[in-house]
Design a protein around this motif. Structure first.
Motif, mmCIF file in Angstrom:
data_model
loop_
_atom_site.group_PDB
_atom_site.id
_atom_site.type_symbol
_atom_site.label_atom_id
_atom_site.label_comp_id
_atom_site.label_asym_id
_atom_site.label_seq_id
_atom_site.Cartn_x
_atom_site.Cartn_y
_atom_site.Cartn_z
ATOM 1 N N PHE A 141 42.212 70.829 122.281
ATOM 2 C CA PHE A 141 43.097 70.877 121.119
ATOM 3 C C PHE A 141 42.797 72.089 120.242
ATOM 4 O O PHE A 141 43.697 72.831 119.850
ATOM 5 C CB PHE A 141 42.962 69.575 120.320
ATOM 6 N N HIS A 173 54.139 76.137 116.990
ATOM 7 C CA HIS A 173 54.744 75.175 117.922
ATOM 8 C C HIS A 173 55.489 75.919 119.028
ATOM 9 O O HIS A 173 55.318 75.628 120.215
ATOM 10 C CB HIS A 173 55.693 74.254 117.134
ATOM 11 N N LEU A 219 53.156 69.162 119.668
ATOM 12 C CA LEU A 219 52.753 69.472 118.275
ATOM 13 C C LEU A 219 53.797 70.322 117.593
ATOM 14 O O LEU A 219 54.318 71.238 118.131
ATOM 15 C CB LEU A 219 51.439 70.258 118.266
#
Length: 102
Positions: free
Chosen positions: A40, A87, A102
């Motif tokens: 992440f 994004h 996301l």
């Protein structure tokens, strides 16, 4: 908004505009190393770098089947615009089913 994990998938070949930048290459290699685990942080760092250093590479708004683009577009503040660009930048180095989470 949480989206279901699409399961294991392979990283696509990153966009050509990223290979000329040593920092992009470093971030992409870190992402590839972390891919099997929790990557992440590496995803966020790579997207942030692309938006800040290579804004001309950031793709346009997703026009089909993206639940997040209309939400980002509806907000006028700079933070939302920056997050929306991140994004979209994820399309340059992440599989589509993961990039749009996301």
């Amino acid at each position: 908004m949480m989206v279901e994990d699409p399961g294991p998938t392979e990283l696509p070949l990153p966009a050509p505009c990223l290979w000329g930048c040593p920092e992009c290459v470093r971030l992409l290699l870190a992402l590839a190393d972390a891919w099997a685990d929790d990557c992440f942080w590496e995803q966020l760092q790579t997207a942030r770098h692309i938006v800040e250093a290579h804004p001309e590479c950031v793709p346009a708004q997703h026009l089909n089947r993206c639940k997040l683009c209309p939400q980002y577009a509806s907000r006028a503040d700079d933070d939302a615009a920056r997050v929306w660009a991140q994004h979209r930048a994820r399309d340059l180095f992440m599989p589509p089913e993961v990039a749009r989470m996301l």
